[in-house]
Design an enzyme around this catalytic site. Structure first.
Site, PDB file in Angstrom:
ATOM      1  N   ASP A  37      92.098  35.180 -31.872  1.00 27.71           N
ATOM      2  CA  ASP A  37      93.239  34.358 -30.988  1.00 27.71           C
ATOM      3  C   ASP A  37      94.062  35.369 -30.463  1.00 27.71           C
ATOM      4  OD1 ASP A  37      93.543  31.840 -30.590  1.00 27.71           O
ATOM      5  OD2 ASP A  37      95.012  31.559 -32.204  1.00 27.71           O
TER       6      ASP A  37
ATOM      7  N   SER B 257      96.286  38.023 -32.514  1.00 31.52           N
ATOM      8  CA  SER B 257      97.363  37.903 -31.787  1.00 31.52           C
ATOM      9  C   SER B 257      97.685  39.077 -30.737  1.00 31.52           C
ATOM     10  CB  SER B 257      98.602  37.361 -32.430  1.00 31.52           C
ATOM     11  OG  SER B 257      99.664  36.934 -31.759  1.00 31.52           O
TER      12      SER B 257
ATOM     13  N   HIS C 250      97.256  29.232 -34.955  1.00 35.25           N
ATOM     14  CA  HIS C 250      97.146  30.538 -34.560  1.00 35.25           C
ATOM     15  C   HIS C 250      97.563  31.625 -35.973  1.00 35.25           C
ATOM     16  CE1 HIS C 250      97.955  34.224 -31.944  1.00 35.25           C
ATOM     17  NE2 HIS C 250      99.046  34.219 -32.519  1.00 35.25           N
TER      18      HIS C 250
END
Length: 323
Positions: free
Chosen positions: A167, A138, A243
């Site tokens: 991600d 992230s 996610h």
């Protein structure tokens, strides 16, 4: 090794260590004994190592926004069991939109590794600091690329051997990036001279409900990071997972419980976590160990992964080292 091996935990037993970021450490009688400031890292570290004697490459992993490094323990154990020392700092407990301090901290921790890491590990577990990969999930993926690319601060004197974005996210949307901006929106814009791996979630750009924005919005997510990478680079996407599905099965506390309700998730975390760990191991085997068999197998046989994948993408596959 073969594909089936990388998607399962490896043969090596693992051990979990914590390294504080303070000027003192408890001695055997419970009193605080002074330590040299240079002996401790700038941030507290969660370290998971193979417990068997050996020399091991290092994966330096940066957590996602407002998450705890401990939420990735199962992912780290999987990777460590295949022969990698995993190091995960707790970068902060609260943070604003600007990731510049995190990039600087990541570089500072990397600079600490040559002088500080070995003395904090069991003597029989030796880090190979010529083979350090930087990774992150992230916002941590943004920070990993920022550190590798020298954004906000020069890259560390100890060079990274590879970069991994799990991600990765560069802000709220195209045109609403958080500083420092990593994406420039040109093909192969990154000046990366090291191999890059980008892992994406198919549900990341999908809202869980009308109240919450998507956790990995289109325009600032894995698609854009991969597009800007230079060869050699690889892109793997699990279509039916979200996610936060890279995290441990159980993440406690208020912020841990929030990971279940803020993002559009898959049906379970375990398959996505095994997928990500396996792809990371295959990639690291290829570029840190000169053993490309697993990576080539994953690319050629995506249906054998524990999740449904989009067709993998890569730039200049012929540059993968071969035995």
């Amino acid at each position: 090794m073969g594909l089936e091996d990388v998607f399962k935990e490896g043969p090596l037993p693992t051990q979990t260590l914590t390294i504080p970021a303070t000027a003192t450490a408890p001695c055997c009688h419970g009193r605080a004994s002074p330590m040299e400031p240079t002996a401790l890292p700038p941030k507290p570290l969660l370290v998971i190592i193979p417990s068997q004697e050996g020399d091991y490459p290092v994966l330096f992993f940066l957590h996602g926004y407002l998450l705890l490094n401990s939420y990735y323990s199962q992912l780290f154990r999987h990777i460590a069991s295949h022969g990698y020392i995993t190091i995960a700092p707790q970068m902060y407990t609260a943070a604003g939109p600007d990731a510049t301090p995190e990039i600087r901290d990541a570089v500072a921790i990397t600079e600490w590794l040559p002088t500080g890491l070995s003395g904090r590990l069991p003597a029989h577990v030796r880090p190979d600091l010529q083979k350090v990969a930087v990774a992150g999930h992230s916002r941590g993926g943004k920070v990993a690329f920022g550190a590798a690319l020298g954004r906000a601060t020069p890259p560390p004197s100890l060079p990274y051997a590879a970069v991994v974005g799990v991600d990765p996210v560069d802000g709220m949307a195209a045109g609403r990036q958080t500083p420092p901006m990593i994406l420039g929106y040109g093909d192969h814009d990154f000046n990366n001279s090291i191999p890059a791996l980008v892992i994406g979630s198919g549900l990341g750009p999908v809202r869980r409900n009308p109240l919450f924005p998507p956790c990995a919005p289109a325009g600032v997510n894995h698609v854009d990071f991969f597009r800007e990478c230079r060869a050699p680079a690889y892109h793997f996407v699990a279509t039916e997972y979200g996610h936060q599905d890279f995290l441990d099965d159980e993440t406690g506390g208020v912020r841990g419980r929030a990971t279940y309700c803020l993002c559009k998730n898959g049906t379970a975390r375990e398959p996505m976590r095994r997928f990500a760990a396996g792809v990371i191991v295959a990639f690291l085997n290829a570029w840190l160990r000169n053993d490309s068999a697993d990576l080539q197998d994953v690319l050629a046989n995506p249906s054998r992964a524990p999740v449904k994948m989009e067709p993998p993408e890569c730039y200049f596959l012929e540059k993968v080292p071969t035995l």
